[in-house]
Design an enzyme around this catalytic site. Sequence first.
Site, mmCIF file in Angstrom:
data_model
loop_
_atom_site.group_PDB
_atom_site.id
_atom_site.type_symbol
_atom_site.label_atom_id
_atom_site.label_comp_id
_atom_site.label_asym_id
_atom_site.label_seq_id
_atom_site.Cartn_x
_atom_site.Cartn_y
_atom_site.Cartn_z
ATOM 1 N N GLY A 231 0.814 -1.210 0.000
ATOM 2 C CA GLY A 231 0.000 0.000 0.000
ATOM 3 C C GLY A 231 0.848 1.260 0.000
ATOM 4 O O GLY A 231 0.463 2.272 0.589
ATOM 5 N N ASP B 241 -23.576 11.379 13.652
ATOM 6 C CA ASP B 241 -22.375 11.786 14.386
ATOM 7 C C ASP B 241 -21.329 10.676 14.445
ATOM 8 O O ASP B 241 -20.142 10.942 14.592
ATOM 9 C CB ASP B 241 -22.733 12.164 15.824
ATOM 10 N N HIS C 85 -12.349 11.067 5.051
ATOM 11 C CA HIS C 85 -12.610 11.195 6.476
ATOM 12 C C HIS C 85 -12.864 12.661 6.812
ATOM 13 O O HIS C 85 -12.734 13.547 5.970
ATOM 14 C CB HIS C 85 -11.438 10.644 7.280
ATOM 15 N N SER D 136 -7.079 -0.238 12.960
ATOM 16 C CA SER D 136 -7.757 1.050 13.094
ATOM 17 C C SER D 136 -8.399 1.124 14.470
ATOM 18 O O SER D 136 -8.793 0.112 15.047
ATOM 19 C CB SER D 136 -8.831 1.182 12.019
ATOM 20 N N SER D 137 -8.540 2.345 14.970
ATOM 21 C CA SER D 137 -9.196 2.510 16.270
ATOM 22 C C SER D 137 -10.679 2.157 16.207
ATOM 23 O O SER D 137 -11.316 1.983 17.248
ATOM 24 C CB SER D 137 -9.029 3.948 16.767
ATOM 25 N N CYS D 138 -11.237 2.013 15.000
ATOM 26 C CA CYS D 138 -12.658 1.660 14.902
ATOM 27 C C CYS D 138 -12.924 0.200 15.269
ATOM 28 O O CYS D 138 -14.075 -0.217 15.316
ATOM 29 C CB CYS D 138 -13.194 1.966 13.511
ATOM 30 N N LYS E 117 -10.730 -5.626 10.109
ATOM 31 C CA LYS E 117 -9.501 -5.335 10.840
ATOM 32 C C LYS E 117 -9.357 -6.209 12.081
ATOM 33 O O LYS E 117 -8.250 -6.649 12.429
ATOM 34 C CB LYS E 117 -9.446 -3.850 11.207
ATOM 35 N N VAL F 246 -0.740 6.342 4.284
ATOM 36 C CA VAL F 246 0.075 5.696 5.316
ATOM 37 C C VAL F 246 1.322 5.064 4.714
ATOM 38 O O VAL F 246 2.450 5.294 5.181
ATOM 39 C CB VAL F 246 -0.760 4.639 6.072
ATOM 40 N N GLY F 247 1.142 4.266 3.669
ATOM 41 C CA GLY F 247 2.284 3.582 3.068
ATOM 42 C C GLY F 247 3.331 4.537 2.535
ATOM 43 O O GLY F 247 4.537 4.315 2.705
ATOM 44 N N TRP G 168 -21.133 17.980 8.857
ATOM 45 C CA TRP G 168 -22.026 16.875 9.214
ATOM 46 C C TRP G 168 -22.154 16.748 10.733
ATOM 47 O O TRP G 168 -21.165 16.846 11.470
ATOM 48 C CB TRP G 168 -21.472 15.565 8.673
ATOM 49 N N TYR H 176 -15.810 -2.552 8.054
ATOM 50 C CA TYR H 176 -14.363 -2.291 8.054
ATOM 51 C C TYR H 176 -13.740 -2.752 9.364
ATOM 52 O O TYR H 176 -12.684 -3.394 9.380
ATOM 53 C CB TYR H 176 -14.126 -0.801 7.838
ATOM 54 N N PRO I 163 -3.871 2.504 14.750
ATOM 55 C CA PRO I 163 -3.790 3.965 14.656
ATOM 56 C C PRO I 163 -5.128 4.650 14.917
ATOM 57 O O PRO I 163 -6.192 4.090 14.638
ATOM 58 C CB PRO I 163 -3.357 4.210 13.203
ATOM 59 N N ASN J 293 -7.372 8.365 14.133
ATOM 60 C CA ASN J 293 -7.673 9.065 12.883
ATOM 61 C C ASN J 293 -6.417 9.741 12.347
ATOM 62 O O ASN J 293 -5.732 10.456 13.083
ATOM 63 C CB ASN J 293 -8.750 10.128 13.127
ATOM 64 N N LEU J 294 -6.142 9.532 11.077
ATOM 65 C CA LEU J 294 -4.907 10.023 10.461
ATOM 66 C C LEU J 294 -5.194 11.095 9.415
ATOM 67 O O LEU J 294 -6.281 11.144 8.837
ATOM 68 C CB LEU J 294 -4.168 8.860 9.794
#
Length: 310
Positions: free
Chosen positions: A11, A270, A180, A108-110, A141, A16-17, A203, A137, A164, A166-167
């Site tokens: 990637g 939200d 994002h 991901s933190s999600c 992960k 990120v990559g 939003w 997603y 990680p 949010n980046l």
Amino acid sequence: MDKNESIYVAGHRGMVGSAIVRLLQKQGFSNLLTRTRAETDLGNRAAVREFFEKNRPGVVVDAAAKVGGIAANSEQPVEFLLNNLTIQNNLIEAAADFGVRKLLFLGSSCIYPKLAPQPIPESALLTGPLEPTNDAYALAKIAGVKLCQSYARQYGKNFLSGMPTNLYGPNDNYDLRNSHVLPALIRKAHEAKQRGEKSLTVWGTGAPRREFLHVDDLADACLFLLEKYDSPEIINIGRGEDVTIRELAETVCAVLGFEGELVFDTSKPDGTPRKLLDMTKLFGLGWQPKIPLREGISDAYTCFLQAGRR
């Protein structure tokens, strides 16, 4: 790490990559492997195995994924689940079968529950329901994390999983349907300023709190983990600080010089009320982020302009 060791960054064209490649090059790592999708389709198991068999990387960083914001995740759950499962399964399996010494899987933190304790410790994984707007997603992960841990437990592989927050930063995605929140705000504020508009619509209510890490700080953390961390237990990568979406929008507007009114569209979701990572573990190992949010937004905007989005 040996500066001559073969390192494959999957990637490498993404945000990120590309940041990881930039840092490794800057640090003098001379044997970097990268492949475009046309050269090696990570969704094709045979192609991935052929690449690993031929090149035999010593270290792998899995930064390849299908990513997007709330809208994209809500509209394409099948693609977010299937594509990410396929890519990571192909990479992790091939890394195990062809003798990779160390692999860093980026999640991901999600992956954490929607109502996880704040700040979110690594132990919160699988303790509650996920945020519905990006659960496909997140599930992919989580499966990647568990696959890495299974290879570590069953076969003794040194496969790590970093989570990680949010980046943002250079090479971010500014497509309003797929981006994002932070890059979307940068584009909206830029275009509103260019058109001389009096307001900018955001939003949601503006109340949710989010943590943001510049991608160059993430790259620095990844190299730190490759050199100093050898546990299959997941580890958070963030700043340890958060802001409300309203505060974020105000900062973006201040950096870009947009002086109009912020309007919050409360008909839009939200998402998770708050998402702040507990950084006790990584900070305890000696790593710290270096780029403040306002400075990072200014850098991201400069890159946005340099990419020709005027």
